[in-house]
Motif scaffolding. Structure first.
Motif, PDB file in Angstrom:
ATOM      1  N   ALA A  95      23.655  51.564  46.650  1.00  0.00           N
ATOM      2  CA  ALA A  95      23.987  52.222  45.386  1.00  0.00           C
ATOM      3  C   ALA A  95      23.284  53.556  45.273  1.00  0.00           C
ATOM      4  O   ALA A  95      22.060  53.634  45.439  1.00  0.00           O
ATOM      5  CB  ALA A  95      23.586  51.322  44.219  1.00  0.00           C
ATOM      6  N   ALA A  96      24.060  54.602  45.036  1.00  0.00           N
ATOM      7  CA  ALA A  96      23.535  55.948  44.758  1.00  0.00           C
ATOM      8  C   ALA A  96      22.475  56.396  45.760  1.00  0.00           C
ATOM      9  O   ALA A  96      21.490  57.034  45.413  1.00  0.00           O
ATOM     10  CB  ALA A  96      22.965  56.008  43.340  1.00  0.00           C
ATOM     11  N   LEU A  97      22.695  56.062  47.033  1.00  0.00           N
ATOM     12  CA  LEU A  97      21.698  56.364  48.070  1.00  0.00           C
ATOM     13  C   LEU A  97      21.659  57.863  48.387  1.00  0.00           C
ATOM     14  O   LEU A  97      22.689  58.471  48.691  1.00  0.00           O
ATOM     15  CB  LEU A  97      22.039  55.584  49.343  1.00  0.00           C
ATOM     16  CG  LEU A  97      21.101  55.774  50.519  1.00  0.00           C
ATOM     17  CD1 LEU A  97      19.791  55.043  50.290  1.00  0.00           C
ATOM     18  CD2 LEU A  97      21.748  55.285  51.809  1.00  0.00           C
ATOM     19  N   SER A  98      20.453  58.436  48.299  1.00  0.00           N
ATOM     20  CA  SER A  98      20.276  59.841  48.673  1.00  0.00           C
ATOM     21  C   SER A  98      19.189  59.951  49.722  1.00  0.00           C
ATOM     22  O   SER A  98      18.141  59.333  49.603  1.00  0.00           O
ATOM     23  CB  SER A  98      19.884  60.682  47.453  1.00  0.00           C
ATOM     24  OG  SER A  98      20.972  60.765  46.573  1.00  0.00           O
ATOM     25  N   LEU A  99      19.452  60.756  50.752  1.00  0.00           N
ATOM     26  CA  LEU A  99      18.487  60.946  51.828  1.00  0.00           C
ATOM     27  C   LEU A  99      18.255  62.431  52.029  1.00  0.00           C
ATOM     28  O   LEU A  99      19.204  63.204  52.107  1.00  0.00           O
ATOM     29  CB  LEU A  99      19.021  60.324  53.131  1.00  0.00           C
ATOM     30  CG  LEU A  99      19.378  58.838  53.063  1.00  0.00           C
ATOM     31  CD1 LEU A  99      20.086  58.402  54.327  1.00  0.00           C
ATOM     32  CD2 LEU A  99      18.133  58.003  52.833  1.00  0.00           C
ATOM     33  N   ASP A 100      16.976  62.801  52.104  1.00  0.00           N
ATOM     34  CA  ASP A 100      16.629  64.217  52.237  1.00  0.00           C
ATOM     35  C   ASP A 100      15.854  64.469  53.520  1.00  0.00           C
ATOM     36  O   ASP A 100      14.992  63.691  53.895  1.00  0.00           O
ATOM     37  CB  ASP A 100      15.749  64.666  51.058  1.00  0.00           C
ATOM     38  CG  ASP A 100      16.537  64.751  49.760  1.00  0.00           C
ATOM     39  OD1 ASP A 100      17.696  64.310  49.762  1.00  0.00           O
ATOM     40  OD2 ASP A 100      15.979  65.236  48.772  1.00  0.00           O
ATOM     41  N   LEU A 101      16.165  65.597  54.162  1.00  0.00           N
ATOM     42  CA  LEU A 101      15.357  66.100  55.270  1.00  0.00           C
ATOM     43  C   LEU A 101      14.686  67.358  54.742  1.00  0.00           C
ATOM     44  O   LEU A 101      15.332  68.399  54.640  1.00  0.00           O
ATOM     45  CB  LEU A 101      16.232  66.407  56.477  1.00  0.00           C
ATOM     46  CG  LEU A 101      15.557  67.116  57.652  1.00  0.00           C
ATOM     47  CD1 LEU A 101      14.508  66.240  58.299  1.00  0.00           C
ATOM     48  CD2 LEU A 101      16.587  67.533  58.692  1.00  0.00           C
ATOM     49  N   GLY A 102      13.410  67.244  54.379  1.00  0.00           N
ATOM     50  CA  GLY A 102      12.743  68.360  53.706  1.00  0.00           C
ATOM     51  C   GLY A 102      13.520  68.705  52.447  1.00  0.00           C
ATOM     52  O   GLY A 102      13.838  67.816  51.657  1.00  0.00           O
ATOM     53  N   PRO A 103      13.859  69.970  52.253  1.00  0.00           N
ATOM     54  CA  PRO A 103      14.584  70.341  51.039  1.00  0.00           C
ATOM     55  C   PRO A 103      16.096  70.102  51.154  1.00  0.00           C
ATOM     56  O   PRO A 103      16.831  70.303  50.180  1.00  0.00           O
ATOM     57  CB  PRO A 103      14.289  71.837  50.918  1.00  0.00           C
ATOM     58  CG  PRO A 103      14.096  72.287  52.329  1.00  0.00           C
ATOM     59  CD  PRO A 103      13.532  71.124  53.088  1.00  0.00           C
TER      60      PRO A 103
END
Lengths: 320, 306
Positions: free
Chosen positions: A9-17
């Motif tokens: 659900a609503a998965l967000s993944l960040d690489l730095g900015p």
């Protein structure tokens, strides 16, 4: 409807900015094969790693939830996660031969998923090898990966992943590295085991042909977001998102006139970090309207279990 | 496998022969040993007589063939200086050098390999940086300097260890550390690279996906795979240890074959130098054969191929 085996659900993944995956969500029911489809770089493999909680150090989950049944994995300590991996949630990989330790026997590696030395679970491992269609398992059990073909290695990986009867299996491009004839066999095997064992399968692929072969439902990802999701039969019959339609149109068919040029989608997927404020497919979309470039279309229900994120969907069966 | 080993053994014999030949002729280019053996003021006739007695007046090729003939009968000849059989002179020194090399190897393996593993597993942490400093020191400090510093500090200032000689196990400590430091650094660097390389492989991700912790994946799968290149280096490093022993034995007055080699070269004691070189080459070649066997033990692919 049966409760979902896996819910993202609503998965967000960040690489730095840089946001690689932007609030995606889907769920998979026991015994169901759900395909996550998209071009390379759309974020499908990092999504798999995030579900397993085996992301590279540089990539962080910055939002959303992964639930295994009712249990939220996101907040779990690493030790508890280790107890879940291989037992309730497992994964197979793109290059089966590289995914097996070359110096260890396949039997010992399968037994590892049961947390037991091979000597104690030998009979069980042998049955599992039979189940994945390996002939002469008593001999194979003590062989090393280099003595097996790529297709057999993928069967061994599947045995490793399923021997502990997990609720969910993540299959990351499981047939991409294999010969076409072997591909079909491996897909059939996955399909059969998923149904027999009531395993929910998340199948990650870039190949719409693979989706048509074995998936029940499909999530089409584009540039870190879900463009369209729904039952495979419905979507293949009448794609609503222009991207899905173009993807389907780009599959070569036997009925095509020989030597006719392959259909391609003009332009390139924007790199993460170069996304505009609007729909990320807008620059390549034949149906784009002015607002597509400025506003993100939300993912909305469209009936028959379908969801779509588009301001100008295809309502009928005509290709764009 | 047996055929392969027989082949390697044949190669080894050829290599030994080549080394001996080179040493034989290079030593003879260094000058006539007779001049160092006669007393000052000896007449030309006396020198010529001694030269004839020792056989140095014969053509070089004749000397060479005679030497090979003696070798074939396991006769290493007689030392020109000590007038005693070369075999005995060298054999007396070998245990000292073997003890020194084993001590150094213990230091190198015991510190180098765990450090290398730790640097890879804790990459980018303070652990890696601290170990990297030690490795850099071991690699950069020349033995003749670090040896003398150790003698000053532990031998003279603290008085914990004997400054030189080979009287007890305590005398072995400093020479072994001095000799092992460079090899330790080589092991640490090689192990680090090898473990890092293996850590990035798919089978590590797969092992973690079936529930192994990072450490368990390292212990069960990574280390064995990472060992292969390290074994190669280990065999080569034994050669470096024997070469390094020449310096360390001189600094610490350690009565091994390194010291013997220096003394014999200075005295142009040809046959002793040749015997020392022969011994070192045999050890070096044996180590490489041993490494070959070790690969087969580690890697099933090699076992079956041959």
């Amino acid at each position: 409807m049966t409760p979902a085996a896996l819910t993202v659900a609503a998965l967000s993944l960040d690489l730095g900015p840089t946001r690689l995956v932007d609030g995606i969500g889907f769920s998979v029911a026991p015994g169901e094969v759900m395909a996550l489809v998209g071009e390379s770089g759309c974020g499908k493999s990092v999504t798999a790693q995030a579900i397993m909680r085996l992301l590279p150090d540089a990539i962080r989950q910055t939002g959303g939830q992964v639930r295994l049944g009712e249990e939220d994995l996101t907040a779990l300590p690493e030790r508890a996660m280790q107890a879940i991996r291989g037992r309730r949630l497992s994964m197979i990989f793109q290059e089966p031969q590289a995914a097996l330790d070359p110096l260890d026997t396949i039997g010992a590696q399968i037994a590892e998923a049961l947390r037991q030395p091979l000597s104690r679970v030998r009979a069980e491992v042998r049955r599992m090898l039979e189940d994945v269609g390996i002939s002469d398992p008593e001999r194979r059990i003590d062989q090393h990966p280099f003595e097996l073909s790529g297709g057999m290695c993928q069967r061994v990986m599947i045995a490793t992943a399923l021997i502990a009867r997990p609720a969910v299996l993540i299959a990351d491009e499981p047939t991409t590295a294999l010969d076409v004839t072997i591909q079909a066999q491996i897909l059939d095997l996955l399909r059969r085991l998923a149904i027999e064992r009531r395993t929910a399968v998340v199948l990650i692929t870039h190949d719409m042909g693979v989706v048509a072969d074995i998936a029940d439902r499909v999530c089409v990802m584009y540039a870190g977001r879900i463009a369209e999701a729904g039952p495979v039969a419905e979507i293949f019959a009448a794609p609503m998102h222009p991207y899905t339609a173009l993807l389907l149109a780009s599959i070569p068919r036997l009925s095509d006139v020989p030597k006719s040029p392959l259909a391609v989608i003009a332009g390139q997927v924007p790199a993460p970090g170069e996304y505009g404020p609007g729909c990320r497919f807008a620059n390549r979309c034949p149906r784009a309207e002015p607002r597509c470039a400025t506003t993100t279309p939300p993912l909305l229900a469209a009936g028959q279990g379908r969801e779509i994120a588009c301001f100008a969907p295809l309502a009928d069966r005509r290709a764009p | 496998m047996t055929g392969h080993l027989a082949g390697r053994f044949g190669q080894a014999l050829v290599a030994c022969f080549g080394v001996l030949t080179i040493v034989f002729f290079v030593m003879r280019l260094s000058g006539d040993p007779t001049l160092l053996l006669v007393p000052e003021g000896a007449s030309a006739e006396q020198i010529a007589a001694l030269r004839h007695e020792l056989g140095f007046d014969r053509p070089m090729l004749v000397q060479y063939v005679a030497y090979l003939g003696d070798l074939a009968r396991f006769d290493l000849g007689e030392s020109l200086v000590q007038r005693a059989p070369v075999a005995g002179i060298v054999a007396e020194r070998i245990p000292y050098t073997v003890a020194l090399a084993l001590g150094a190897l213990l230091v190198a393996l015991g510190i180098g390999i765990p450090s290398g593993i730790a640097m890879a597993v804790w990459r980018g942490t303070v652990v890696e940086r601290a170990l990297a400093a030690i490795v850099l020191a071991g690699q950069s400090l020349p033995t003749f300097w670090s040896g003398i510093l150790m003698i000053l500090f532990f031998g003279v200032y603290l008085g914990w260890l004997p400054t030189s000689g080979a009287d007890s196990l305590a005398s072995l400590v400093m020479p072994a550390v001095a000799l092992g430091a460079l090899t330790m650094s080589t092991f640490a660097r090689m192990t680090r690279i090898s473990v890092l390389d293996e850590l990035s492989r798919d089978y590590v991700a797969a092992a973690r996906a079936r529930g192994l912790s990072r450490m368990a994946a390292v212990g069960r799968h990574v280390l064995r795979n990472a060992a292969i290149p390290v074994v190669t280096i280990a065999a080569l490093e034994v050669g470096n240890l024997l070469a390094g022993a020449v310096i360390v034995e001189t600094v610490f007055a350690w009565p091994g074959i390194g010291q013997l080699a220096i003394q014999s070269i200075a005295a142009r004691d040809f046959l002793v130098v040749q015997a020392v070189v022969l011994f070192v080459s045999i050890v070096y070649i044996a180590m490489n054969l041993l490494a070959d066997l070790a690969y087969a033990a580690i890697d099933p692919r090699i076992r079956l191929e041959r």
